[in-house]
Design an enzyme around this catalytic site. Structure first.
Site, PDB file in Angstrom:
ATOM      1  N   TYR A  44     -10.763  10.178  -5.998  1.00  0.00           N
ATOM      2  CA  TYR A  44     -10.235   8.919  -5.494  1.00  0.00           C
ATOM      3  C   TYR A  44     -11.459   8.008  -5.699  1.00  0.00           C
ATOM      4  CZ  TYR A  44      -8.106   5.974  -2.185  1.00  0.00           C
ATOM      5  OH  TYR A  44      -7.677   5.075  -1.181  1.00  0.00           O
ATOM      6  N   LYS A  59     -11.397   4.475  -7.927  1.00  0.00           N
ATOM      7  CA  LYS A  59     -11.135   3.120  -7.214  1.00  0.00           C
ATOM      8  C   LYS A  59     -12.337   2.387  -7.459  1.00  0.00           C
ATOM      9  CE  LYS A  59      -7.738   3.237  -4.214  1.00  0.00           C
ATOM     10  NZ  LYS A  59      -6.498   2.486  -4.849  1.00  0.00           N
TER      11      LYS A  59
HETATM   12  P1  NAI Z   1       0.948   4.833   1.098  1.00  0.00           P
HETATM   13  O1  NAI Z   1       0.934   6.244   0.691  1.00  0.00           O
HETATM   14  O2  NAI Z   1       1.651   4.393   2.258  1.00  0.00           O
HETATM   15  O3  NAI Z   1       1.299   3.901  -0.114  1.00  0.00           O
HETATM   16  C1  NAI Z   1       1.148   4.175  -1.255  1.00  0.00           C
HETATM   17  C2  NAI Z   1       2.578   4.172  -2.160  1.00  0.00           C
HETATM   18  O4  NAI Z   1       2.390   4.282  -3.675  1.00  0.00           O
HETATM   19  C3  NAI Z   1       3.560   5.225  -1.651  1.00  0.00           C
HETATM   20  O5  NAI Z   1       4.546   4.462  -1.183  1.00  0.00           O
HETATM   21  C4  NAI Z   1       3.918   5.964  -2.639  1.00  0.00           C
HETATM   22  O6  NAI Z   1       5.104   6.402  -2.920  1.00  0.00           O
HETATM   23  C5  NAI Z   1       3.516   5.226  -3.996  1.00  0.00           C
HETATM   24  N1  NAI Z   1       2.933   5.778  -5.126  1.00  0.00           N
HETATM   25  C6  NAI Z   1       2.432   6.765  -5.273  1.00  0.00           C
HETATM   26  N2  NAI Z   1       2.532   7.029  -6.815  1.00  0.00           N
HETATM   27  C7  NAI Z   1       3.104   6.323  -7.410  1.00  0.00           C
HETATM   28  C8  NAI Z   1       3.484   6.046  -8.805  1.00  0.00           C
HETATM   29  N3  NAI Z   1       3.105   6.858  -9.755  1.00  0.00           N
HETATM   30  N4  NAI Z   1       4.279   5.052  -8.945  1.00  0.00           N
HETATM   31  C9  NAI Z   1       4.695   4.053  -7.998  1.00  0.00           C
HETATM   32  N5  NAI Z   1       4.438   4.037  -6.828  1.00  0.00           N
HETATM   33  C10 NAI Z   1       3.646   5.060  -6.246  1.00  0.00           C
HETATM   34  O7  NAI Z   1      -0.639   4.553   1.493  1.00  0.00           O
HETATM   35  P2  NAI Z   1      -1.503   3.068   1.710  1.00  0.00           P
HETATM   36  O8  NAI Z   1      -2.383   3.404   2.887  1.00  0.00           O
HETATM   37  O9  NAI Z   1      -0.316   1.906   2.125  1.00  0.00           O
HETATM   38  O10 NAI Z   1      -1.999   2.736   0.363  1.00  0.00           O
HETATM   39  C11 NAI Z   1      -1.765   1.683  -0.417  1.00  0.00           C
HETATM   40  C12 NAI Z   1      -3.068   1.457  -1.198  1.00  0.00           C
HETATM   41  O11 NAI Z   1      -4.217   1.059  -0.728  1.00  0.00           O
HETATM   42  C13 NAI Z   1      -3.485   2.691  -2.150  1.00  0.00           C
HETATM   43  O12 NAI Z   1      -3.912   2.408  -3.308  1.00  0.00           O
HETATM   44  C14 NAI Z   1      -4.532   3.301  -1.659  1.00  0.00           C
HETATM   45  O13 NAI Z   1      -5.304   4.271  -2.223  1.00  0.00           O
HETATM   46  C15 NAI Z   1      -5.284   2.140  -0.661  1.00  0.00           C
HETATM   47  N6  NAI Z   1      -6.202   2.168   0.224  1.00  0.00           N
HETATM   48  C16 NAI Z   1      -5.896   2.544   1.441  1.00  0.00           C
HETATM   49  C17 NAI Z   1      -6.507   2.851   2.439  1.00  0.00           C
HETATM   50  C18 NAI Z   1      -6.154   2.782   4.118  1.00  0.00           C
HETATM   51  O14 NAI Z   1      -6.934   2.942   4.588  1.00  0.00           O
HETATM   52  N7  NAI Z   1      -5.004   3.048   4.360  1.00  0.00           N
HETATM   53  C19 NAI Z   1      -8.138   2.709   2.233  1.00  0.00           C
HETATM   54  C20 NAI Z   1      -8.521   2.244   1.063  1.00  0.00           C
HETATM   55  C21 NAI Z   1      -7.628   1.958  -0.052  1.00  0.00           C
END
Ligand code: NAI
Length: 309
Positions: free
Chosen positions: A164, A168
């Site tokens: 990851y 990132k």
């Molecule tokens: P989340 O798991 O709720 O959202 C990620 C979304 O991406 C999910 O709805 C999932 O279905 C979708 N997804 C996964 N693979 C996919 C694909 N191949 N095509 C289309 N959609 C796909 O998690 P969150 O926390 O909302 O994460 C959003 C972004 O923020 C991610 O890139 C995550 O790595 C990043 N992030 C989040 C942090 C946090 O504290 N929540 C910290 C650092 C980064």
């Protein structure tokens, strides 16, 4: 001054939940027509659901405009089809937030190469696919705002997240070259490292912190970074309503005299090499070369014209 997204067309990948959903809702509330992309996968990237449609229903119920797209960011042809649909329906694509992501956390010792690859595939290649799919349109219309989603893990590291973290930080690298290529077409590219209580972090955050770190508290930074007056090439960290900037800096360095251009010479100069006094934030790779030249000139090893002094 109110920041409006009236008549802008925005694509948010992975917007079926968590942060992406929060971005999509607020973009729509401020007038954007939003493509809610989400495969509806589980946290490790397996399975599908109608998560995107549910967010579209929410946006429409609030009076906004949105369309659901259930395709995977890992498939370039699907990203192209998504962009074509948005353009035929709404005429353009002005904003892209690359937000889709998955986790396959394990120590590197226990990680299979396939876990590494899939995480890179979704975060890095997913962002590259979606960006490539909108790039020509943004160049032609001389307007584009693109946001990459990095992470504190990418910028600073975290135990158990080598895959990851690698993906990132790569997104920050992607931003740093892409912003240079987009500048003349009024395309601005930024990187956001969010912290939010979502299903991705549900086992990390105690319940009280979950509320403090609500995704809605990241939305202001994300939306500013895709607004008309957005900067370009910024790396922004946002969570719990706290917004900060991160930099990749460079120390002035030490010009090793010819006889000391040895590993021992580096060892002897190490504390000076790593001293942060006078460090800069280069705006391109070329500026690193310029800094080296400056160090040579300062040491008298070359003259300003480049000849040996
Ligand atoms: P989340 O798991 O709720 O959202 C990620 C979304 O991406 C999910 O709805 C999932 O279905 C979708 N997804 C996964 N693979 C996919 C694909 N191949 N095509 C289309 N959609 C796909 O998690 P969150 O926390 O909302 O994460 C959003 C972004 O923020 C991610 O890139 C995550 O790595 C990043 N992030 C989040 C942090 C946090 O504290 N929540 C910290 C650092 C980064």
């Amino acid at each position: 001054m109110t920041i409006s997204f009236q008549d802008r067309v925005a694509i948010v990948t992975g917007a079926g939940g968590g942060l992406g959903r929060a971005y999509a809702l607020e973009l729509a509330r401020r007038g954007a027509k939003v493509v809610v992309n989400d495969l509806g996968a589980s946290r490790d990237g397996t399975g599908t659901s109608d998560a995107a449609q549910q967010v579209v229903d929410e946006i429409k119920a609030a009076g906004g405009m949105a369309m659901a797209d259930g395709s995977s960011v890992t498939e370039y042809d699907q990203m192209q089809a998504m962009v074509a649909r948005a353009k035929s329906e709404w005429g353009s694509v002005d904003i892209l937030i690359n937000n889709a992501g998955i986790l396959r956390d394990k120590t590197f010792a226990k990680m299979e190469p396939s876990d590494f690859e899939l995480v890179v595939q979704v975060h890095l290649m997913g962002a590259a696919n979606a960006t490539k799919a909108v790039w020509e349109t943004m160049r032609e219309q001389a307007y584009g705002r693109i946001l990459m989603t990095a992470s504190s893990t990418g910028l600073y590291g975290n135990f158990g997240q080598t895959n990851y973290g690698a993906a990132k930080l790569a997104l920050a690298g992607f931003t740093k070259s892409l912003y240079l290529e987009g500048a003349k077409y009024n395309i601005r590219v930024n990187t956001l490292a969010p912290t939010a209580g979502t299903r991705m972090t549900e086992d990390l955050f105690p319940p009280e912190a979950f509320k403090l770190f609500a995704p809605e508290n990241v939305v202001p930074a994300a939306l500013f970074l895709v607004s008309e007056d957005a900067p370009s090439n910024a790396i922004v960290a946002a969570g719990a309503g706290v917004v900060a900037a991160a930099y990749v800096t460079l120390t002035p360095g030490v010009a090793l005299p010819e006889g000391e251009r040895t590993p021992e010479g580096v060892a002897a100069a190490w504390s000076q090499i790593t001293s942060r006094e006078g460090e800069i934030v280069p705006n391109s790779g070329a500026e690193q070369g310029a800094m080296a030249l400056k160090a040579l000139q300062a040491s008298g090893l070359v003259t300003p014209s480049g000849t040996r002094g």
